[in-house]
Design a protein around this motif. Structure first.
Motif, PDB file in Angstrom:
ATOM      1  N   ILE A 109       0.828  -1.207   0.000  1.00  0.00           N
ATOM      2  CA  ILE A 109       0.000   0.000   0.000  1.00  0.00           C
ATOM      3  C   ILE A 109       0.860   1.254   0.000  1.00  0.00           C
ATOM      4  O   ILE A 109       0.420   2.321  -0.445  1.00  0.00           O
ATOM      5  N   SER A 110       2.120   1.143   0.458  1.00  0.00           N
ATOM      6  CA  SER A 110       3.011   2.304   0.424  1.00  0.00           C
ATOM      7  C   SER A 110       3.439   2.656  -0.993  1.00  0.00           C
ATOM      8  O   SER A 110       4.054   3.702  -1.219  1.00  0.00           O
ATOM      9  N   ALA A 111       3.093   1.794  -1.968  1.00  0.00           N
ATOM     10  CA  ALA A 111       3.391   2.087  -3.369  1.00  0.00           C
ATOM     11  C   ALA A 111       2.284   2.890  -4.033  1.00  0.00           C
ATOM     12  O   ALA A 111       2.272   3.043  -5.251  1.00  0.00           O
ATOM     13  N   VAL A 112       1.344   3.412  -3.217  1.00  0.00           N
ATOM     14  CA  VAL A 112       0.198   4.156  -3.739  1.00  0.00           C
ATOM     15  C   VAL A 112       0.356   5.647  -3.467  1.00  0.00           C
ATOM     16  O   VAL A 112       0.749   6.045  -2.365  1.00  0.00           O
ATOM     17  N   ALA A 113       0.055   6.470  -4.462  1.00  0.00           N
ATOM     18  CA  ALA A 113      -0.038   7.926  -4.311  1.00  0.00           C
ATOM     19  C   ALA A 113      -1.489   8.332  -4.515  1.00  0.00           C
ATOM     20  O   ALA A 113      -2.161   7.823  -5.415  1.00  0.00           O
ATOM     21  N   VAL A 114      -1.973   9.226  -3.668  1.00  0.00           N
ATOM     22  CA  VAL A 114      -3.339   9.737  -3.766  1.00  0.00           C
ATOM     23  C   VAL A 114      -3.281  11.235  -4.030  1.00  0.00           C
ATOM     24  O   VAL A 114      -2.539  11.956  -3.341  1.00  0.00           O
ATOM     25  N   VAL A 115      -4.046  11.705  -4.999  1.00  0.00           N
ATOM     26  CA  VAL A 115      -3.981  13.109  -5.416  1.00  0.00           C
ATOM     27  C   VAL A 115      -5.387  13.687  -5.467  1.00  0.00           C
ATOM     28  O   VAL A 115      -6.294  13.099  -6.070  1.00  0.00           O
ATOM     29  N   GLY A 116      -5.588  14.859  -4.829  1.00  0.00           N
ATOM     30  CA  GLY A 116      -6.892  15.497  -4.861  1.00  0.00           C
ATOM     31  C   GLY A 116      -6.851  16.935  -4.408  1.00  0.00           C
ATOM     32  O   GLY A 116      -5.835  17.411  -3.905  1.00  0.00           O
ATOM     33  N   ASP A 117      -7.981  17.617  -4.580  1.00  0.00           N
ATOM     34  CA  ASP A 117      -8.062  19.046  -4.259  1.00  0.00           C
ATOM     35  C   ASP A 117      -8.755  19.315  -2.926  1.00  0.00           C
ATOM     36  O   ASP A 117      -8.931  20.473  -2.559  1.00  0.00           O
ATOM     37  N   THR A 118      -9.152  18.253  -2.207  1.00  0.00           N
ATOM     38  CA  THR A 118      -9.900  18.455  -0.966  1.00  0.00           C
ATOM     39  C   THR A 118      -9.272  17.703   0.206  1.00  0.00           C
ATOM     40  O   THR A 118      -8.545  16.719   0.011  1.00  0.00           O
ATOM     41  N   SER A 119      -9.643  18.147   1.410  1.00  0.00           N
ATOM     42  CA  SER A 119      -9.202  17.468   2.616  1.00  0.00           C
ATOM     43  C   SER A 119      -9.683  16.021   2.637  1.00  0.00           C
ATOM     44  O   SER A 119      -8.977  15.132   3.140  1.00  0.00           O
ATOM     45  N   SER A 120     -10.870  15.771   2.106  1.00  0.00           N
ATOM     46  CA  SER A 120     -11.404  14.411   2.080  1.00  0.00           C
ATOM     47  C   SER A 120     -10.551  13.487   1.220  1.00  0.00           C
ATOM     48  O   SER A 120     -10.362  12.311   1.553  1.00  0.00           O
ATOM     49  N   ASP A 121     -10.042  14.002   0.102  1.00  0.00           N
ATOM     50  CA  ASP A 121      -9.141  13.200  -0.730  1.00  0.00           C
ATOM     51  C   ASP A 121      -7.914  12.784   0.066  1.00  0.00           C
ATOM     52  O   ASP A 121      -7.504  11.618   0.051  1.00  0.00           O
ATOM     53  N   ILE A 122      -7.317  13.757   0.742  1.00  0.00           N
ATOM     54  CA  ILE A 122      -6.097  13.492   1.501  1.00  0.00           C
ATOM     55  C   ILE A 122      -6.374  12.536   2.652  1.00  0.00           C
ATOM     56  O   ILE A 122      -5.606  11.591   2.894  1.00  0.00           O
ATOM     57  N   LEU A 123      -7.466  12.753   3.347  1.00  0.00           N
ATOM     58  CA  LEU A 123      -7.802  11.915   4.491  1.00  0.00           C
ATOM     59  C   LEU A 123      -8.068  10.474   4.058  1.00  0.00           C
ATOM     60  O   LEU A 123      -7.649   9.521   4.738  1.00  0.00           O
ATOM     61  N   SER A 124      -8.745  10.281   2.939  1.00  0.00           N
ATOM     62  CA  SER A 124      -9.008   8.922   2.475  1.00  0.00           C
ATOM     63  C   SER A 124      -7.706   8.203   2.144  1.00  0.00           C
ATOM     64  O   SER A 124      -7.547   7.012   2.440  1.00  0.00           O
ATOM     65  N   GLY A 125      -6.768   8.919   1.542  1.00  0.00           N
ATOM     66  CA  GLY A 125      -5.474   8.327   1.235  1.00  0.00           C
ATOM     67  C   GLY A 125      -4.680   8.002   2.487  1.00  0.00           C
ATOM     68  O   GLY A 125      -4.029   6.946   2.576  1.00  0.00           O
ATOM     69  N   ARG A 126      -4.737   8.888   3.452  1.00  0.00           N
ATOM     70  CA  ARG A 126      -4.029   8.658   4.708  1.00  0.00           C
ATOM     71  C   ARG A 126      -4.592   7.441   5.436  1.00  0.00           C
ATOM     72  O   ARG A 126      -3.853   6.609   5.957  1.00  0.00           O
ATOM     73  N   ARG A 127      -5.913   7.337   5.467  1.00  0.00           N
ATOM     74  CA  ARG A 127      -6.552   6.199   6.137  1.00  0.00           C
ATOM     75  C   ARG A 127      -6.253   4.884   5.433  1.00  0.00           C
ATOM     76  O   ARG A 127      -6.207   3.824   6.067  1.00  0.00           O
ATOM     77  N   ALA A 128      -6.069   4.944   4.108  1.00  0.00           N
ATOM     78  CA  ALA A 128      -5.758   3.725   3.359  1.00  0.00           C
ATOM     79  C   ALA A 128      -4.312   3.291   3.552  1.00  0.00           C
ATOM     80  O   ALA A 128      -3.982   2.124   3.333  1.00  0.00           O
ATOM     81  N   GLY A 129      -3.435   4.227   3.932  1.00  0.00           N
ATOM     82  CA  GLY A 129      -2.029   3.905   4.124  1.00  0.00           C
ATOM     83  C   GLY A 129      -1.131   4.301   2.970  1.00  0.00           C
ATOM     84  O   GLY A 129       0.033   3.880   2.919  1.00  0.00           O
ATOM     85  N   ALA A 130      -1.634   5.130   2.055  1.00  0.00           N
ATOM     86  CA  ALA A 130      -0.803   5.589   0.938  1.00  0.00           C
ATOM     87  C   ALA A 130       0.359   6.427   1.469  1.00  0.00           C
ATOM     88  O   ALA A 130       0.219   7.169   2.442  1.00  0.00           O
ATOM     89  N   SER A 131       1.505   6.308   0.819  1.00  0.00           N
ATOM     90  CA  SER A 131       2.690   7.017   1.304  1.00  0.00           C
ATOM     91  C   SER A 131       2.807   8.434   0.750  1.00  0.00           C
ATOM     92  O   SER A 131       3.423   9.293   1.362  1.00  0.00           O
ATOM     93  N   LEU A 132       2.196   8.665  -0.401  1.00  0.00           N
ATOM     94  CA  LEU A 132       2.275   9.977  -1.044  1.00  0.00           C
ATOM     95  C   LEU A 132       0.869  10.566  -1.089  1.00  0.00           C
ATOM     96  O   LEU A 132      -0.036   9.991  -1.698  1.00  0.00           O
ATOM     97  N   LEU A 133       0.669  11.702  -0.426  1.00  0.00           N
ATOM     98  CA  LEU A 133      -0.638  12.358  -0.334  1.00  0.00           C
ATOM     99  C   LEU A 133      -0.484  13.757  -0.912  1.00  0.00           C
ATOM    100  O   LEU A 133       0.062  14.650  -0.260  1.00  0.00           O
TER     101      LEU A 133
END
Length: 232
Positions: A174-198
């Protein structure tokens, strides 16, 4: 180009999960226009504190599943579903002339995929509305896949869309995942999933401060600036 702290990412990125509206797609305020149509449809006063509070809540929760937003605002499931139908009807009616790509977004997605990275586009809209946007933009073959709340689990800020994309892409970690978005919800969902790049972008709803407070590791002017952050 704004940038927050740059963490030491040891795992190469295999998957980029990209938000649509506000990140790769611009809709010129169509979300708020459609919300006003939805609020009117369920009897909310056209002006006054209640309407103002509801609009503020919509702005604060940009990126989340729209039906979940309406459930929080309108109390009953019947009102939430009626609001959601009115919202999607209003939004769908304007897609062809109100939606366009963020400059450089398609080129960035193409560059990532040509480098061997899987790209999945996600949304807080329903799957039918997502598909209408995709077809209006001619993006059917641009990313590897599209995911929406429902078939891919709960909407943001839950981690389901990111985790569904990771399963689809068969990432090694899961650390091989990057999540990209324009909102706090995008970032929070990525953080909760365990993505390393937010990665937050400033082409949509939330500010650099809001994105950093949500846990963004980077904040960029635009998704067009993403490839150098992600590629080895």
């Amino acid at each position: 180009m704004p940038n927050s702290t740059s963490p030491n990412i040891s795992t190469p990125v295999e998957l980029v999960v990209l938000d649509m509206a506000g990140t790769t797609v611009t809709d010129d305020g169509l979300v708020l226009e459609s919300f006003d149509a939805a609020a009117t449809a369920v009897g909310l006063a056209d002006a006054g504190p209640e309407r103002d509070d509801a609009r503020r809540y919509v702005l604060d929760t940009m990126g989340r599943s729209k039906i979940e937003v309406f459930r929080a605002l309108f109390g009953t499931e019947d009102r939430a579903q009626a609001a959601n139908r009115a919202f999607e009807s209003a939004y769908d009616a304007r897609i062809d002339d109100g939606v366009s790509p963020v400059p450089g977004a398609a080129q960035a997605i193409t560059k990532l995929r040509e480098s061997g990275i899987t790209v999945v586009l996600t949304t807080g809209f329903s799957a039918p509305t997502q598909n209408r946007i995709i077809d209006a933009l001619g993006w059917r073959d641009l990313p590897d896949a599209f995911l929406a709340p429902g078939s891919a689990g709960r909407g943001r800020p839950h981690p389901d869309l990111v985790l569904s994309a990771a399963l689809l892409a068969e990432v090694t970690d899961i650390s091989a995942v990057a999540v990209v978005g324009d909102t706090s919800s995008d970032i929070l969902s990525g953080r909760r999933a365990g993505a390393s790049l937010l990665v937050g972008v400033l082409t949509g709803a939330h500010s650099e401060t809001q994105l950093l407070e949500a846990g963004a590791t980077h904040v960029l002017d635009s998704v067009a600036d993403l490839p150098p952050i992600v590629l080895p």
